[in-house]
Design a protein around this motif. Structure first.
Motif, PDB file in Angstrom:
ATOM      1  N   ASP A 189       0.803  -1.215   0.000  1.00 45.04           N
ATOM      2  CA  ASP A 189       0.000   0.000   0.000  1.00 45.04           C
ATOM      3  C   ASP A 189       0.842   1.273   0.000  1.00 45.04           C
ATOM      4  O   ASP A 189       0.301   2.386   0.059  1.00 45.04           O
ATOM      5  CB  ASP A 189      -0.963   0.011   1.197  1.00 45.04           C
ATOM      6  CG  ASP A 189      -0.229   0.024   2.528  1.00 45.04           C
ATOM      7  OD1 ASP A 189      -0.899   0.133   3.567  1.00 45.04           O
ATOM      8  OD2 ASP A 189       1.019  -0.079   2.534  1.00 45.04           O
TER       9      ASP A 189
ATOM     10  N   GLY B 165       2.500  -2.204   4.896  1.00 48.32           N
ATOM     11  CA  GLY B 165       1.989  -1.543   6.093  1.00 48.32           C
ATOM     12  C   GLY B 165       2.107  -2.415   7.308  1.00 48.32           C
ATOM     13  O   GLY B 165       2.193  -1.937   8.438  1.00 48.32           O
TER      14      GLY B 165
ATOM     15  N   SER C  86       4.209  -6.119   8.664  1.00 42.70           N
ATOM     16  CA  SER C  86       5.627  -6.508   8.737  1.00 42.70           C
ATOM     17  C   SER C  86       6.458  -5.445   9.433  1.00 42.70           C
ATOM     18  O   SER C  86       7.628  -5.249   9.145  1.00 42.70           O
ATOM     19  CB  SER C  86       6.211  -6.771   7.342  1.00 42.70           C
ATOM     20  OG  SER C  86       5.474  -7.741   6.673  1.00 42.70           O
ATOM     21  N   GLN C  87       5.799  -4.684  10.311  1.00 43.12           N
ATOM     22  CA  GLN C  87       6.496  -3.693  11.112  1.00 43.12           C
ATOM     23  C   GLN C  87       7.288  -2.709  10.265  1.00 43.12           C
ATOM     24  O   GLN C  87       8.414  -2.363  10.602  1.00 43.12           O
ATOM     25  CB  GLN C  87       7.380  -4.397  12.133  1.00 43.12           C
ATOM     26  CG  GLN C  87       6.563  -5.338  13.012  1.00 43.12           C
ATOM     27  CD  GLN C  87       7.378  -5.999  14.096  1.00 43.12           C
ATOM     28  OE1 GLN C  87       8.196  -5.374  14.728  1.00 43.12           O
ATOM     29  NE2 GLN C  87       7.141  -7.268  14.323  1.00 43.12           N
ATOM     30  N   GLY C  88       6.714  -2.302   9.179  1.00 47.25           N
ATOM     31  CA  GLY C  88       7.320  -1.251   8.376  1.00 47.25           C
ATOM     32  C   GLY C  88       8.414  -1.701   7.451  1.00 47.25           C
ATOM     33  O   GLY C  88       9.118  -0.872   6.880  1.00 47.25           O
TER      34      GLY C  88
ATOM     35  N   TYR D 299      17.396  -1.045  11.075  1.00 48.41           N
ATOM     36  CA  TYR D 299      17.427  -2.172  10.144  1.00 48.41           C
ATOM     37  C   TYR D 299      18.851  -2.419   9.650  1.00 48.41           C
ATOM     38  O   TYR D 299      19.645  -1.488   9.534  1.00 48.41           O
ATOM     39  CB  TYR D 299      16.560  -1.867   8.914  1.00 48.41           C
ATOM     40  CG  TYR D 299      15.169  -1.376   9.212  1.00 48.41           C
ATOM     41  CD1 TYR D 299      14.927  -0.035   9.525  1.00 48.41           C
ATOM     42  CD2 TYR D 299      14.071  -2.241   9.161  1.00 48.41           C
ATOM     43  CE1 TYR D 299      13.657   0.427   9.794  1.00 48.41           C
ATOM     44  CE2 TYR D 299      12.789  -1.786   9.425  1.00 48.41           C
ATOM     45  CZ  TYR D 299      12.591  -0.456   9.740  1.00 48.41           C
ATOM     46  OH  TYR D 299      11.325   0.000  10.002  1.00 48.41           O
TER      47      TYR D 299
ATOM     48  N   TYR E 171      15.987  -6.615  11.960  1.00 49.92           N
ATOM     49  CA  TYR E 171      15.405  -5.327  12.252  1.00 49.92           C
ATOM     50  C   TYR E 171      14.973  -5.270  13.710  1.00 49.92           C
ATOM     51  O   TYR E 171      14.751  -6.301  14.347  1.00 49.92           O
ATOM     52  CB  TYR E 171      14.246  -4.985  11.315  1.00 49.92           C
ATOM     53  CG  TYR E 171      13.056  -5.917  11.393  1.00 49.92           C
ATOM     54  CD1 TYR E 171      13.058  -7.116  10.678  1.00 49.92           C
ATOM     55  CD2 TYR E 171      11.928  -5.590  12.137  1.00 49.92           C
ATOM     56  CE1 TYR E 171      11.967  -7.970  10.720  1.00 49.92           C
ATOM     57  CE2 TYR E 171      10.837  -6.442  12.182  1.00 49.92           C
ATOM     58  CZ  TYR E 171      10.860  -7.634  11.464  1.00 49.92           C
ATOM     59  OH  TYR E 171       9.779  -8.476  11.517  1.00 49.92           O
TER      60      TYR E 171
ATOM     61  N   GLN F 114      12.388  -2.875  16.280  1.00 47.91           N
ATOM     62  CA  GLN F 114      11.389  -1.817  16.393  1.00 47.91           C
ATOM     63  C   GLN F 114      11.510  -1.058  17.709  1.00 47.91           C
ATOM     64  O   GLN F 114      10.984   0.054  17.849  1.00 47.91           O
ATOM     65  CB  GLN F 114       9.985  -2.404  16.279  1.00 47.91           C
ATOM     66  CG  GLN F 114       9.691  -3.057  14.932  1.00 47.91           C
ATOM     67  CD  GLN F 114       9.611  -2.041  13.811  1.00 47.91           C
ATOM     68  OE1 GLN F 114       9.068  -0.965  13.980  1.00 47.91           O
ATOM     69  NE2 GLN F 114      10.168  -2.374  12.665  1.00 47.91           N
TER      70      GLN F 114
ATOM     71  N   SER G 256      14.111   4.320  10.982  1.00 47.93           N
ATOM     72  CA  SER G 256      12.865   5.004  10.647  1.00 47.93           C
ATOM     73  C   SER G 256      12.112   5.320  11.927  1.00 47.93           C
ATOM     74  O   SER G 256      12.314   4.678  12.962  1.00 47.93           O
ATOM     75  CB  SER G 256      11.996   4.154   9.717  1.00 47.93           C
ATOM     76  OG  SER G 256      11.506   3.012  10.391  1.00 47.93           O
TER      77      SER G 256
ATOM     78  N   ASP H 268       6.333   5.349  10.266  1.00 45.79           N
ATOM     79  CA  ASP H 268       6.733   5.919   8.973  1.00 45.79           C
ATOM     80  C   ASP H 268       7.257   4.830   8.046  1.00 45.79           C
ATOM     81  O   ASP H 268       7.938   3.907   8.473  1.00 45.79           O
ATOM     82  CB  ASP H 268       7.831   6.964   9.166  1.00 45.79           C
ATOM     83  CG  ASP H 268       7.291   8.277   9.679  1.00 45.79           C
ATOM     84  OD1 ASP H 268       8.102   9.175   9.952  1.00 45.79           O
ATOM     85  OD2 ASP H 268       6.055   8.400   9.816  1.00 45.79           O
ATOM     86  N   TYR H 269       6.967   4.985   6.769  1.00 48.06           N
ATOM     87  CA  TYR H 269       7.488   4.038   5.794  1.00 48.06           C
ATOM     88  C   TYR H 269       8.923   4.365   5.396  1.00 48.06           C
ATOM     89  O   TYR H 269       9.712   3.491   5.091  1.00 48.06           O
ATOM     90  CB  TYR H 269       6.627   4.070   4.531  1.00 48.06           C
ATOM     91  CG  TYR H 269       5.245   3.515   4.701  1.00 48.06           C
ATOM     92  CD1 TYR H 269       4.161   4.358   4.902  1.00 48.06           C
ATOM     93  CD2 TYR H 269       5.018   2.146   4.648  1.00 48.06           C
ATOM     94  CE1 TYR H 269       2.886   3.840   5.040  1.00 48.06           C
ATOM     95  CE2 TYR H 269       3.746   1.628   4.780  1.00 48.06           C
ATOM     96  CZ  TYR H 269       2.677   2.471   4.977  1.00 48.06           C
ATOM     97  OH  TYR H 269       1.422   1.966   5.114  1.00 48.06           O
TER      98      TYR H 269
ATOM     99  N   GLN I 230      12.643   5.010   5.254  1.00 53.58           N
ATOM    100  CA  GLN I 230      13.832   4.639   6.016  1.00 53.58           C
ATOM    101  C   GLN I 230      15.010   5.495   5.556  1.00 53.58           C
ATOM    102  O   GLN I 230      15.164   5.757   4.369  1.00 53.58           O
ATOM    103  CB  GLN I 230      14.154   3.152   5.823  1.00 53.58           C
ATOM    104  CG  GLN I 230      13.080   2.233   6.381  1.00 53.58           C
ATOM    105  CD  GLN I 230      13.403   0.773   6.188  1.00 53.58           C
ATOM    106  OE1 GLN I 230      14.533   0.401   5.867  1.00 53.58           O
ATOM    107  NE2 GLN I 230      12.414  -0.088   6.398  1.00 53.58           N
TER     108      GLN I 230
END
Lengths: 113, 112
Positions: free
Chosen positions: A31, A95, A97-99, B33, B48, B50, B94, B98-99, B101
């Motif tokens: 997405d 969105g 898979s934890q980004g 990451y 990775y 978080q 990131s 947010d997408y 990186q």
């Protein structure tokens, strides 16, 4: 199996003309899509992105188009400049898979003066 | 100014030795990451994280290990179990949610 495909390993364009870099994906859950630019021996830098709710996003000389039905996106660079010569990576996220981002193999763009 | 640093830029090791690659960020990002890039290939995710003290395996975690004891640091150890360790290693971070990186400059590891 590759979920993000950049089928052209290289592209050569004359300065001032348009560069079109293509990217196809297989996962309909993606997405959000991003383009990164990478010079040799350096880390990628973010260029432009697009959400799946849009079909176009523009930033200066760079425009990304998204065709969800075809699972295809493209990056247009107009006009192309010699400094644009680099490897361009397409990346996608679902969105979840934890980004995490899934990257294509890249397309090497050469812009000739 | 803020960013991601990786050191060293070039690293040489003998086969059979473990080696640790450094990654530090002062962007106050939650997620970090590690990727590997081989010639003609895209970026492949190794590990990775978080949040501090938590990390997950990526697509090619075998032969690698990581730790996340501090928010700003995410070192990667390439162990002797990694069969093809010679590659260009990239660290990224990131912000949560947010997408996008942000990448460091990379470390080129050569194992002979």
């Amino acid at each position: 199996d590759q979920q993000v495909k950049q089928n052209s390993p290289s592209l050569s364009v004359q300065e001032g003309r348009i560069s079109i870099l293509n990217c196809d994906y297989t996962n309909s859950m993606f997405d959000y899509f991003l383009w990164y630019k990478k010079y040799p021996a350096e880390g990628p830098t973010f260029l432009i992105s697009i959400s799946s709710i849009k079909d176009k996003n523009e930033d200066g000389r760079f425009t990304v188009f998204l065709n969800k039905s075809a699972k295809h996106l493209s990056l247009h660079i107009v006009p192309s400049q010699p400094g644009d010569s680099a490897v361009y990576f397409c990346a996608a996220s679902d969105g979840g898979s934890q980004g995490n981002l899934i990257f294509g193999k890249g397309t090497k763009l050469s812009v000739k003066p | 100014d803020g960013g991601i640093t990786q050191s060293p830029k070039y690293l040489f090791r003998k086969e059979g030795q473990n080696v640790t690659l450094s990654c530090e960020q002062n962007l106050n990002h939650d997620a970090m990451y590690w990727y590997r890039q081989d010639p003609g290939q895209g970026l492949r995710l190794i590990y990775y994280s978080q949040i501090v003290n938590d990390f997950q395996k990526g697509d090619i975690a075998e032969g690698y290990s990581v730790s996340r004891e501090k928010k700003e640091s995410f070192p990667l150890t390439v162990t002797s179990a990694q069969k093809n360790p010679t590659a260009f290693y990239l660290c990224a971070s990131s912000q949560a949610g947010d997408y996008e990186q942000y990448f460091g400059p990379g470390t080129r590891l050569t194992v002979t």
